[in-house]
Design a protein around this motif. Structure first.
Motif, short mmCIF file in Angstrom:
data_model
loop_
_atom_site.label_atom_id
_atom_site.label_comp_id
_atom_site.label_asym_id
_atom_site.label_seq_id
_atom_site.Cartn_x
_atom_site.Cartn_y
_atom_site.Cartn_z
N ALA A 1 5.09 4.78 5.42
CA ALA A 1 6.50 4.75 5.71
C ALA A 1 7.15 4.59 4.44
CB ALA A 1 6.79 3.66 6.82
N ALA A 2 6.82 3.55 3.78
CA ALA A 2 7.39 3.13 2.41
C ALA A 2 7.29 4.26 1.47
CB ALA A 2 7.09 1.75 1.88
N ILE A 3 6.38 4.85 1.35
CA ILE A 3 6.22 6.05 0.27
C ILE A 3 7.13 7.22 0.77
CG2 ILE A 3 4.67 7.62 -0.81
CD1 ILE A 3 3.81 4.78 -1.89
N LEU A 4 7.10 7.52 2.04
CA LEU A 4 7.89 8.60 2.40
C LEU A 4 9.49 8.28 2.34
CD1 LEU A 4 5.64 9.29 5.94
CD2 LEU A 4 5.73 10.58 3.85
N ALA A 5 9.79 7.03 2.63
CA ALA A 5 11.08 6.61 2.45
C ALA A 5 11.51 6.75 0.72
CB ALA A 5 11.52 5.33 2.88
N ALA A 6 10.82 6.18 -0.11
CA ALA A 6 10.93 6.40 -1.36
C ALA A 6 11.24 7.93 -1.96
CB ALA A 6 9.78 5.72 -2.33
N ALA A 7 10.59 8.85 -1.19
CA ALA A 7 10.32 10.24 -1.43
C ALA A 7 11.90 10.75 -0.85
CB ALA A 7 9.47 10.97 -0.80
N ALA A 8 12.40 10.20 0.27
CA ALA A 8 13.34 10.54 1.03
C ALA A 8 14.77 10.27 0.15
CB ALA A 8 13.38 10.04 2.21
N VAL A 9 14.65 9.11 -0.55
CA VAL A 9 16.05 8.58 -1.30
C VAL A 9 16.10 9.37 -2.81
CG1 VAL A 9 16.12 6.63 0.22
CG2 VAL A 9 15.03 6.41 -2.31
N THR A 10 14.97 10.12 -3.17
CA THR A 10 14.86 10.68 -4.54
C THR A 10 14.95 12.08 -4.44
OG1 THR A 10 12.48 10.32 -4.47
CG2 THR A 10 13.92 8.45 -5.56
N ASN A 11 14.95 12.59 -5.60
CA ASN A 11 14.59 14.01 -5.71
C ASN A 11 12.99 14.05 -5.69
OD1 ASN A 11 17.31 15.63 -5.79
ND2 ASN A 11 17.50 14.15 -7.60
N SER A 12 12.40 14.70 -4.78
CA SER A 12 11.01 14.69 -4.75
C SER A 12 10.12 15.77 -4.14
CB SER A 12 10.63 13.50 -3.73
OG SER A 12 10.96 13.83 -2.47
N ASP A 13 8.93 15.78 -4.59
CA ASP A 13 8.06 16.82 -3.83
C ASP A 13 6.71 15.96 -3.82
OD1 ASP A 13 6.50 18.71 -3.35
OD2 ASP A 13 7.01 20.00 -4.78
N VAL A 14 6.75 15.22 -2.61
CA VAL A 14 5.42 14.39 -2.43
C VAL A 14 5.05 14.61 -1.01
CG1 VAL A 14 5.00 12.02 -1.77
CG2 VAL A 14 6.90 12.47 -3.68
N LYS A 15 3.54 14.53 -1.31
CA LYS A 15 2.55 14.91 0.01
C LYS A 15 1.98 13.53 0.05
CE LYS A 15 1.77 19.84 -0.73
NZ LYS A 15 0.88 20.85 -1.20
N VAL A 16 1.69 13.20 1.38
CA VAL A 16 0.95 11.97 1.92
C VAL A 16 -0.15 12.69 2.82
CG1 VAL A 16 0.96 9.64 2.80
CG2 VAL A 16 2.98 10.42 1.52
N ARG A 17 -1.29 12.50 2.47
CA ARG A 17 -2.26 13.13 3.36
C ARG A 17 -3.07 11.94 4.16
NH1 ARG A 17 -4.05 17.86 1.31
NH2 ARG A 17 -3.14 18.24 -0.69
N ARG A 18 -3.93 12.39 5.28
CA ARG A 18 -4.69 11.70 6.28
C ARG A 18 -3.73 10.89 7.44
NH1 ARG A 18 -7.73 6.87 4.32
NH2 ARG A 18 -8.50 7.05 6.65
N LEU A 19 -2.55 11.64 7.55
CA LEU A 19 -1.61 11.06 8.58
C LEU A 19 -1.83 12.03 9.83
CD1 LEU A 19 1.56 9.94 6.23
CD2 LEU A 19 -0.28 8.42 7.38
N LEU A 20 -2.53 11.75 10.75
CA LEU A 20 -2.53 12.63 12.01
C LEU A 20 -1.13 12.84 12.88
CD1 LEU A 20 -5.85 11.09 13.38
CD2 LEU A 20 -5.71 12.99 11.80
N GLU A 21 -1.07 13.96 13.12
CA GLU A 21 0.13 14.30 13.86
C GLU A 21 -0.03 13.54 15.42
OE1 GLU A 21 -0.56 18.36 11.83
OE2 GLU A 21 -1.53 16.40 11.78
N ASN A 22 -1.26 13.52 15.92
CA ASN A 22 -1.23 13.04 17.25
C ASN A 22 -1.74 11.47 17.22
OD1 ASN A 22 -4.14 13.31 16.37
ND2 ASN A 22 -4.76 14.16 18.23
N SER A 23 -1.54 10.93 16.05
CA SER A 23 -1.71 9.50 16.20
C SER A 23 -1.22 8.64 17.16
CB SER A 23 -1.48 8.95 14.67
OG SER A 23 -1.59 7.49 14.79
N LYS A 24 -1.82 7.59 17.54
CA LYS A 24 -1.16 6.63 18.50
C LYS A 24 -0.46 5.44 17.90
CE LYS A 24 -3.45 6.81 23.20
NZ LYS A 24 -4.33 7.91 23.08
#
Length: 436
Positions: free
Chosen positions: A242-265
């Protein structure tokens, strides 16, 4: 260690999410409570995860670890006699181990973090254990805590879910091993229901049968069960990501974060929806969250109880949103490593953010133009606060210096390495022992 965060306008790159702390803790515990040999692939490496490894070993589990897995031979319902356990600063590890200690004649949990975990209350779990024929000596509900067990009994157990869902999860792990059937009734409210869902998922994978009411307020647990030895694969961790994604959201970015399952609990999976609601350009498919940030965000209203460990990162992103954001239903943030409402907002204000608090809400009046920064701030020894303040530092005009930043290792030791690999400008310097 201090983290000196310099304004960074662009983040770019591709990282693997670290492994989930919550699932690592639960799989290692399930493996320890089985009598056979289990394998946990891709376990998390952090101070919390080391704490659960240390505790189950002290209680008699045999661990062999290599680069990708841990092989664990468990102790079942017969942990070996240990005089004391040191859980470090790991609240979940303490609470889970307290129930396991019900099988020990006498076990003391020591207080090595008086300023953090040492201040957190555990009265509700103590009250539940006392209903199970376990005597508990404690310091007004806090550490040090000594448990006199040996012959825990099942039956009807009530536990409050108002402060933490970890008390309930702790009971759900040990009651299947008791001689008697148990009925667990949750009183008051139940915080962080999604995390109880993770506990039930792991128990089911371990071959344990539990009948849970749809609202997770009532459970029937047959006794005399045995944990099966299994192979477990730990998924990627949403709270840290979440912290990496938020950092990408507040900057000009092109960031991929892998191993985040869509159907995770994991409840923190909701941070992807929060960022989408804030108009952050992103996609989520094949386990990859791809953020193409343009540093332009819209405020929103969010129920933080859905994603407790992602709230601070989302608050940090909303500091730069257009409009006023509200994160409600977040009172349990007050009972974490620090008071994550008052303490965190105090530091945000020093950085130049316009924020206000209620007992169970955080309100952020966004400043799309950025905040001033240029100050040294205190992270209150809290890993999530450190990560969230780093996000704010990236988009501040003069940067931020964050004290005691090494405490990020509690859950995400590679956080600064990952951020720097994406282009984040962060310098780590050793602090001179000047402040008390």
């Amino acid at each position: 260690m201090k983290a000196i965060v310099t304004p960074t306008s662009k983040l770019q790159g591709d990282i693997q999410a670290l492994s989930s702390k919550n699932y690592t803790t639960r799989y290692l515990l399930a493996a320890a409570l089985s009598e056979g040999t289990s394998t946990v692939y891709y376990p998390a490496h952090s101070e919390d995860s080391e704490a659960i490894r240390r505790c189950i070993q002290d209680l008699g589990a045999v661990l062999n670890e290599d680069e990708e897995k841990i092989v664990i031979t468990g102790f079942g319902s017969r942990p070996k006699h240990a005089d004391q356990l040191n859980v470090g600063n790991a609240g979940a590890v303490l609470r889970f181990s307290m129930s396991v200690a019900a099988f020990c004649p006498q076990l003391t949990f020591v207080n090595t973090y008086p300023e953090s975990l040492g201040k957190r209350p555990h009265d509700d779990l103590i009250a539940a254990l006392e209903q199970m024929n376990v005597k508990v000596e404690h310091n007004d509900g806090k550490l040090p805590i000594t448990i006199y067990g040996g012959q825990p009994r099942g039956g009807r157990i009530t536990v409050s879910g108002k402060v933490s869902s970890q008390y309930l999860s702790s009971l759900l792990f040990v009651t299947p091993l008791l001689e008697e059937d148990s009925e667990i009734i949750v009183t008051d409210d139940l915080k962080s229901k999604v995390v109880v869902g993770q506990t039930l998922e792991v128990l089911e994978q371990a071959g344990i049968r539990i009948e849970a009411a749809a609202d997770l307020m009532h459970f029937k647990v047959p006794g005399k069960q045995k944990y099966q030895a299994r192979e477990y694969i730990v998924q990627g961790d949403y709270p840290g990501s979440a912290a990496i994604l938020a950092a990408a959201a507040v900057t000009n970015s092109d960031v991929k974060v892998r191993r985040l399952l869509e159907n995770s609990k994991q409840g923190e999976r909701a941070v992807v929806d929060v960022l989408k609601a804030m108009n952050v350009p992103l996609t989520h498919q094949d386990g990859i969250v791809h953020v193409q940030g343009n540093a332009s965000l819209q405020a929103g209203e969010f129920d933080g109880d859905e994603f407790t460990d992602g709230v601070l990162a989302m608050v940090a992103a909303s500091v730069f949103a257009e409009g006023t954001s509200r994160f409600y239903n977040v009172e349990n943030l007050r009972y974490k490593e620090c008071d994550r409402i008052t303490d965190f907002l105090t530091e945000l204000r020093k950085a130049g953010a316009n924020v206000e608090e209620r007992q169970s809400e955080i309100i952020v009046h966004g400043r799309p133009e950025g905040v001033e920064g240029g100050v040294e701030i205190n992270a209150h020894y809290d890993h999530r606060v450190i990560m969230a303040l780093t996000i704010v530092g990236l988009r501040s005009k003069q940067g931020l210096t964050i004290r005691d930043a090494h405490h990020v290792a509690k859950s995400y030791p590679q956080f600064f390495d990952h951020l720097r690999a994406l282009g984040g400008q962060v310098e780590l310097v050793t602090e001179h022992q000047t402040h008390g």
